[in-house]
Scaffold this motif. Structure first.
Motif, PDB file in Angstrom:
ATOM      1  N   UNK A 111       0.807  -1.217   0.000  1.00 48.52           N
ATOM      2  CA  UNK A 111       0.000   0.000   0.000  1.00 48.52           C
ATOM      3  C   UNK A 111       0.844   1.272   0.000  1.00 48.52           C
ATOM      4  N   UNK A 112       2.136   1.141  -0.307  1.00 44.39           N
ATOM      5  CA  UNK A 112       3.067   2.268  -0.170  1.00 44.39           C
ATOM      6  C   UNK A 112       2.652   3.472  -0.994  1.00 44.39           C
ATOM      7  N   UNK A 113       2.075   3.272  -2.155  1.00 49.34           N
ATOM      8  CA  UNK A 113       1.745   4.411  -3.010  1.00 49.34           C
ATOM      9  C   UNK A 113       0.439   5.067  -2.619  1.00 49.34           C
ATOM     10  N   UNK A 114      -0.286   4.439  -1.707  1.00 44.09           N
ATOM     11  CA  UNK A 114      -1.506   5.075  -1.214  1.00 44.09           C
ATOM     12  C   UNK A 114      -1.194   5.730   0.137  1.00 44.09           C
ATOM     13  N   UNK A 115      -2.093   6.486   0.627  1.00 45.14           N
ATOM     14  CA  UNK A 115      -1.898   7.128   1.917  1.00 45.14           C
ATOM     15  C   UNK A 115      -1.816   6.136   3.064  1.00 45.14           C
ATOM     16  N   UNK A 116      -2.494   4.995   2.925  1.00 42.53           N
ATOM     17  CA  UNK A 116      -2.476   3.994   3.988  1.00 42.53           C
ATOM     18  C   UNK A 116      -1.094   3.392   4.185  1.00 42.53           C
ATOM     19  N   UNK A 117      -0.400   3.116   3.112  1.00 41.73           N
ATOM     20  CA  UNK A 117       0.940   2.551   3.220  1.00 41.73           C
ATOM     21  C   UNK A 117       1.898   3.522   3.880  1.00 41.73           C
ATOM     22  N   UNK A 118       1.837   4.755   3.466  1.00 46.25           N
ATOM     23  CA  UNK A 118       2.692   5.773   4.060  1.00 46.25           C
ATOM     24  C   UNK A 118       2.361   5.959   5.539  1.00 46.25           C
ATOM     25  N   UNK A 119       1.080   5.973   5.857  1.00 43.61           N
ATOM     26  CA  UNK A 119       0.661   6.102   7.250  1.00 43.61           C
ATOM     27  C   UNK A 119       1.177   4.926   8.092  1.00 43.61           C
ATOM     28  N   UNK A 120       1.156   3.737   7.524  1.00 41.63           N
ATOM     29  CA  UNK A 120       1.671   2.564   8.229  1.00 41.63           C
ATOM     30  C   UNK A 120       3.151   2.695   8.541  1.00 41.63           C
ATOM     31  N   UNK A 121       3.936   3.162   7.564  1.00 43.80           N
ATOM     32  CA  UNK A 121       5.377   3.327   7.793  1.00 43.80           C
ATOM     33  C   UNK A 121       5.670   4.450   8.781  1.00 43.80           C
ATOM     34  N   UNK A 122       4.891   5.516   8.725  1.00 41.32           N
ATOM     35  CA  UNK A 122       5.061   6.601   9.697  1.00 41.32           C
ATOM     36  C   UNK A 122       4.747   6.088  11.101  1.00 41.32           C
ATOM     37  N   UNK A 123       3.712   5.276  11.214  1.00 35.88           N
ATOM     38  CA  UNK A 123       3.325   4.714  12.507  1.00 35.88           C
ATOM     39  C   UNK A 123       4.423   3.823  13.080  1.00 35.88           C
ATOM     40  N   UNK A 124       4.891   2.853  12.301  1.00 30.50           N
ATOM     41  CA  UNK A 124       5.918   1.951  12.832  1.00 30.50           C
ATOM     42  C   UNK A 124       7.258   2.669  12.991  1.00 30.50           C
ATOM     43  N   UNK A 125       7.528   3.631  12.148  1.00 29.98           N
ATOM     44  CA  UNK A 125       8.757   4.409  12.295  1.00 29.98           C
ATOM     45  C   UNK A 125       8.774   5.208  13.586  1.00 29.98           C
ATOM     46  N   UNK A 126       7.658   5.848  13.881  1.00 32.35           N
ATOM     47  CA  UNK A 126       7.544   6.605  15.130  1.00 32.35           C
ATOM     48  C   UNK A 126       7.617   5.672  16.325  1.00 32.35           C
ATOM     49  N   UNK A 127       6.973   4.538  16.239  1.00 28.54           N
ATOM     50  CA  UNK A 127       6.990   3.528  17.296  1.00 28.54           C
ATOM     51  C   UNK A 127       8.420   3.042  17.534  1.00 28.54           C
ATOM     52  N   UNK A 128       9.142   2.770  16.459  1.00 30.87           N
ATOM     53  CA  UNK A 128      10.524   2.302  16.576  1.00 30.87           C
ATOM     54  C   UNK A 128      11.421   3.388  17.183  1.00 30.87           C
ATOM     55  N   UNK A 129      11.214   4.637  16.800  1.00 30.34           N
ATOM     56  CA  UNK A 129      12.010   5.720  17.394  1.00 30.34           C
ATOM     57  C   UNK A 129      11.735   5.858  18.882  1.00 30.34           C
ATOM     58  N   UNK A 130      10.494   5.713  19.285  1.00 35.42           N
ATOM     59  CA  UNK A 130      10.170   5.748  20.717  1.00 35.42           C
ATOM     60  C   UNK A 130      10.835   4.579  21.438  1.00 35.42           C
ATOM     61  N   UNK A 131      10.875   3.429  20.787  1.00 36.57           N
ATOM     62  CA  UNK A 131      11.520   2.265  21.395  1.00 36.57           C
ATOM     63  C   UNK A 131      13.010   2.476  21.614  1.00 36.57           C
ATOM     64  N   UNK A 132      13.633   3.318  20.805  1.00 38.60           N
ATOM     65  CA  UNK A 132      15.056   3.602  21.006  1.00 38.60           C
ATOM     66  C   UNK A 132      15.299   4.154  22.406  1.00 38.60           C
ATOM     67  N   UNK A 133      14.345   4.892  22.918  1.00 39.49           N
ATOM     68  CA  UNK A 133      14.459   5.417  24.279  1.00 39.49           C
ATOM     69  C   UNK A 133      14.011   4.408  25.332  1.00 39.49           C
ATOM     70  N   UNK A 134      13.142   3.480  24.948  1.00 45.34           N
ATOM     71  CA  UNK A 134      12.555   2.544  25.894  1.00 45.34           C
ATOM     72  C   UNK A 134      13.322   1.237  26.057  1.00 45.34           C
TER      73      UNK A 134
END
Length: 88
Positions: A50-73
């Motif tokens: 779904x990368x070319x749709x908004x849903x795919x991008x939203x999914x990567x932003x979600x897991x990317x943000x989650x992974x960045x938060x995990x760097x602190x956790x």
């Protein structure tokens, strides 16, 4: 029959898994958080087609943000796993 103490988890290895496979949640799997690891992996895998749709991008932003938060956790998650509170 002797009982073995569970192996202590390494912060360094958790960070290595985070750096290489952070969007798939392998660091969370290593630290015993299987449900959230499966959630991260599912969101990432479903986002690929779904990368070319908004849903795919939203999914990567979600897991990317989650992974960045995990760097602190990661240190606290490792400490919690290695040194559980007695009597809890």
């Amino acid at each position: 029959m002797t009982l073995r103490a569970p192996r202590r988890k390494s912060v360094g290895l958790a960070y290595m898994l985070w750096a290489l496979f952070g969007l798939f949640g392998l660091h969370r799997l290593y630290l015993g958080r299987t449900l959230s690891a499966a959630g991260m992996a599912a969101i990432t895998v479903l986002s690929v087609p779904l990368i070319w749709s908004g849903l795919g991008l939203l999914g990567f932003v979600t897991t990317g943000t989650w992974a960045l938060a995990d760097a602190l956790l990661i240190p606290s998650m490792t400490r919690e796993l290695n040194d559980p509170v007695p009597g809890a």
